[in-house]
Design a protein around this motif. Structure first.
Motif, short mmCIF file in Angstrom:
data_model
loop_
_atom_site.label_atom_id
_atom_site.label_comp_id
_atom_site.label_asym_id
_atom_site.label_seq_id
_atom_site.Cartn_x
_atom_site.Cartn_y
_atom_site.Cartn_z
N LEU A 48 0.83 -1.21 0.00
CA LEU A 48 0.00 0.00 0.00
C LEU A 48 0.87 1.26 0.00
N ILE A 49 1.95 1.26 0.74
CA ILE A 49 2.87 2.39 0.72
C ILE A 49 3.43 2.57 -0.68
N ALA A 50 3.85 1.47 -1.31
CA ALA A 50 4.37 1.52 -2.68
C ALA A 50 3.30 2.04 -3.65
N ASN A 57 3.29 9.80 -7.74
CA ASN A 57 4.24 10.03 -8.84
C ASN A 57 3.60 9.84 -10.21
N ASP A 58 2.32 9.48 -10.24
CA ASP A 58 1.58 9.27 -11.48
C ASP A 58 2.22 8.20 -12.36
N CYS A 59 2.76 7.16 -11.73
CA CYS A 59 3.35 6.04 -12.46
C CYS A 59 2.26 4.97 -12.60
N PHE A 60 1.64 4.94 -13.74
CA PHE A 60 0.49 4.06 -13.96
C PHE A 60 0.85 2.60 -13.73
N TYR A 61 1.94 2.14 -14.33
CA TYR A 61 2.31 0.74 -14.21
C TYR A 61 2.54 0.35 -12.75
N CYS A 62 3.41 1.07 -12.06
CA CYS A 62 3.76 0.69 -10.68
C CYS A 62 2.56 0.81 -9.73
N GLN A 63 1.77 1.87 -9.89
CA GLN A 63 0.66 2.01 -8.95
C GLN A 63 -0.34 0.88 -9.11
N HIS A 64 -0.58 0.43 -10.32
CA HIS A 64 -1.57 -0.63 -10.50
C HIS A 64 -1.00 -2.01 -10.21
N ASN A 146 9.64 4.33 -9.91
CA ASN A 146 8.69 5.06 -10.76
C ASN A 146 9.41 5.87 -11.82
N ARG A 147 10.48 6.54 -11.43
CA ARG A 147 11.23 7.36 -12.39
C ARG A 147 11.96 6.49 -13.41
N TYR A 163 -3.35 -6.36 -14.25
CA TYR A 163 -2.64 -6.33 -12.97
C TYR A 163 -3.29 -7.25 -11.95
N LYS A 164 -4.62 -7.21 -11.90
CA LYS A 164 -5.35 -8.07 -10.96
C LYS A 164 -5.09 -9.54 -11.26
N ASN A 165 -5.07 -9.90 -12.53
CA ASN A 165 -4.89 -11.29 -12.92
C ASN A 165 -3.50 -11.82 -12.60
N ARG A 166 -2.54 -10.95 -12.43
CA ARG A 166 -1.17 -11.35 -12.15
C ARG A 166 -0.83 -11.33 -10.65
N ALA A 167 -1.69 -10.75 -9.84
CA ALA A 167 -1.35 -10.49 -8.44
C ALA A 167 -1.04 -11.76 -7.64
#
Length: 182
Positions: A48-50, A57-64, A146-147, A163-167
């Protein structure tokens, strides 16, 4: 389109890891230690922190990707986590976790944005020195991740089901033995 040539069909950090497996090994070991090792913060709380920092940071990949893992560990749906990452102060979280996310958000802005009052508030809510330390380090590391992902223009699937399917598989595999080509 990614700014450098990475293998097709490997979005986000995955393609970058295949491009530079020598650095991927160390980045994955760092993620394993920060997000999965023995700790009084649960794996879900650390993910959750990540997620929160990646959202800021608006990093779509990492946030999802990390939101899906947080949801898996916390048994929480994606939509509920959308609310948490956007407004943790109003979320159904412990006061300790809210205080730690406040610190993480300050780290995202810059390390000097963390204040003594934030630290004291976290301690008053029961956060240990280790939890505060690890929150700051997770937040700082995810600013770097993210950067890295966005700075090289990697692609991210827009369908959140990806992302959900890989979790579950990612949670079971962990980071240290992660194979980005799977």
């Amino acid at each position: 389109m990614t700014y450098i040539h990475v293998p097709d069909n490997l979005p986000g950090i995955r393609g970058l890891m295949v491009f530079r497996p020598d650095t991927a090994k160390h980045l994955n070991q760092l993620a394993e230690e920060l997000l999965r090792s023995e700790n009084s913060l649960t794996r879900g709380e650390r993910e959750l922190i990540a997620t929160h920092v990646s959202y800021l940071n608006d990093c779509f990949y990492c946030q999802h990707a990390h939101q899906a893992l947080a949801g898996y560990y916390l048994a929480c749906d994606f939509e509920k986590l959308d609310e948490v990452k956007a407004n943790p102060d109003q979320a159904n979280l412990s006061d300790r976790m809210k205080a730690l996310l406040k610190i993480a958000g300050s780290v995202q802005k810059g390390g000097l944005q963390v204040t003594p009052d934030q630290i004291e508030k976290a301690k008053a809510e029961g956060a240990t020195d280790r939890e505060i330390h690890d929150t700051v380090l997770i937040a700082a590391a995810f600013c770097m991740f993210n950067r890295y992902v966005d700075g090289l223009g990697t692609e991210a699937p827009l369908d959140r089901e990806f992302y959900k399917n890989r979790a579950e598989a990612r949670a079971n595999e962990g980071y240290a033995n992660y194979n980005p080509e799977n």
